[in-house]
Design an enzyme around this catalytic site. Structure first.
Site, short mmCIF file in Angstrom:
data_model
loop_
_atom_site.label_atom_id
_atom_site.label_comp_id
_atom_site.label_asym_id
_atom_site.label_seq_id
_atom_site.Cartn_x
_atom_site.Cartn_y
_atom_site.Cartn_z
N HIS A 83 -2.37 -6.57 11.59
CA HIS A 83 -3.28 -5.44 11.75
C HIS A 83 -4.47 -5.87 12.61
CE1 HIS A 83 -1.05 -2.79 9.15
NE2 HIS A 83 -1.03 -3.70 8.20
N ARG A 97 -0.83 -14.63 9.66
CA ARG A 97 -0.04 -13.53 9.11
C ARG A 97 0.71 -12.91 10.28
NH1 ARG A 97 -1.70 -8.15 5.72
NH2 ARG A 97 -2.95 -7.65 7.56
N GLU A 147 3.91 -6.09 -1.67
CA GLU A 147 3.01 -4.95 -1.41
C GLU A 147 3.75 -3.62 -1.38
OE1 GLU A 147 0.96 -5.53 2.34
OE2 GLU A 147 2.73 -6.29 3.36
N THR A 179 -3.64 -2.81 -0.74
CA THR A 179 -3.69 -1.40 -0.30
C THR A 179 -2.28 -0.84 -0.07
OG1 THR A 179 -3.99 -1.93 2.05
CG2 THR A 179 -5.98 -1.69 0.71
N ASP A 180 -1.40 -1.65 0.52
CA ASP A 180 -0.01 -1.17 0.65
C ASP A 180 0.64 -1.05 -0.72
OD1 ASP A 180 0.60 -0.64 3.40
OD2 ASP A 180 0.38 -2.78 3.79
C1 3PY Z 1 -2.75 -4.73 2.19
O1 3PY Z 1 -3.75 -4.45 1.52
O2 3PY Z 1 -1.70 -4.08 2.17
C2 3PY Z 1 -2.79 -5.89 3.06
O3 3PY Z 1 -1.81 -6.18 3.69
C3 3PY Z 1 -4.06 -6.67 3.16
O4 3PY Z 1 -4.26 -7.11 4.46
MG MG Z 2 -0.34 -4.70 3.80
#
Ligand code: 3PY
Ligand code: MG
Length: 254
Positions: A44, A69, A145, A170-171
């Site tokens: 990201h 990453r 995630e 967050t995902d």
């Molecule tokens: C998320 O919160 O999904 C992430 O990948 C953090 O970078």
């Molecule tokens: Mg993520």
């Protein structure tokens, strides 16, 4: 052993910095701040492999473990950043045992995996025995995630050669129908995060979590996480600039 492995061998939790902005000078500055590990985010951000190489070079002068990453569970990018000297890979969206096995295999030289030989920069930073030490020094983090990742949590955590789980809160929240927010002190996403931590430790591997708040990151360390990412370069600038400007508010006709 890398600095990150030394920290873990001493039974401590690691503080991981996060680079979401490109640039070797910024990477150099961050690398000298005392982080145990420092991750370049290719998922990201605008950073690509070519931009990551000078950042890894700049980080090499500091005592910090360089992690990348990658954008996706795609072997060629992993192999390219490992060749460039990364000592850890965080792989997004690892949803099944097969995903985890493919990820680990891309990061390991034969016979453990399918990594191709050609570490043009790894050989410089790692020395002439790089090919002998790389498999044990490169740390693999599978990101949990998604709902599917949760369903396959135990099988993923028990993947041979996998070193750690890393949580994308967050995902994780998104895929469970919750707002995609970080720093879940309580609530349903906090329960999922606790479940991932427990699964990692039950499998004898490490657990890391992403955060954007120091208080939450400290709590996660206290809860037993082996690595936390408390903030990023970008977030630190965004957090600090309004305070600086607030200090000038009402001054000079502003
Ligand atoms: C998320 O919160 O999904 C992430 O990948 C953090 O970078
Ligand atoms: Mg993520």
């Amino acid at each position: 052993m890398t600095k990150l492995q030394d920290v873990w061998a001493a039974g401590k939790s690691a503080a991981n910095g996060w680079l979401a902005l490109p640039g070797s000078h910024l990477a150099e500055v961050m690398a000298h701040q005392g982080w145990d590990a420092l991750t370049i985010d290719l998922q990201h951000s605008s950073i690509d492999v070519a931009a990551a190489v000078p950042m890894l070079q700049a980080m090499a002068a500091a005592d910090v473990t360089p992690i990348v990453r990658v954008p996706w569970n795609e072997p060629s990018v992993m192999m390219r950043v490992l060749d460039a000297g990364a000592y850890g890979i965080i792989c997004p969206m690892v949803n099944s045992r097969e995903d985890a096995e493919n990820f680990v295999s891309a990061c390991r030289y034969p016979p453990a995996g399918m990594r191709s030989n050609g570490a043009y920069r790894g050989m410089i930073v790692g020395g002439s025995d790089y090919q002998k030490t790389a498999n044990s020094e490169i740390v693999t983090f599978a990101m949990i995630e998604t709902r599917e990742g949760m369903a396959n949590l135990k099988e993923i955590a028990e993947t041979p050669g996998l070193d750690a789980l890393y949580i994308g809160p967050t995902d994780l929240a998104f895929s469970h129908g919750h707002p995609p927010v970080h720093n879940n002190f309580d609530g349903p996403v906090a329960a999922l995060i606790a479940e991932i931590l427990a699964a990692a430790h039950a499998a004898g591997i490490k657990a890391g979590v992403h955060a954007t708040n120091t208080e939450y990151a400290a709590k996660m360390m206290e809860d037993g996480f082996d690595l936390v990412t408390p903030t990023s370069d970008l977030r630190m600038i965004q957090a600090a600039a309004p305070d600086v400007l607030a200090g000038l508010s009402g001054v000079g006709g502003r």
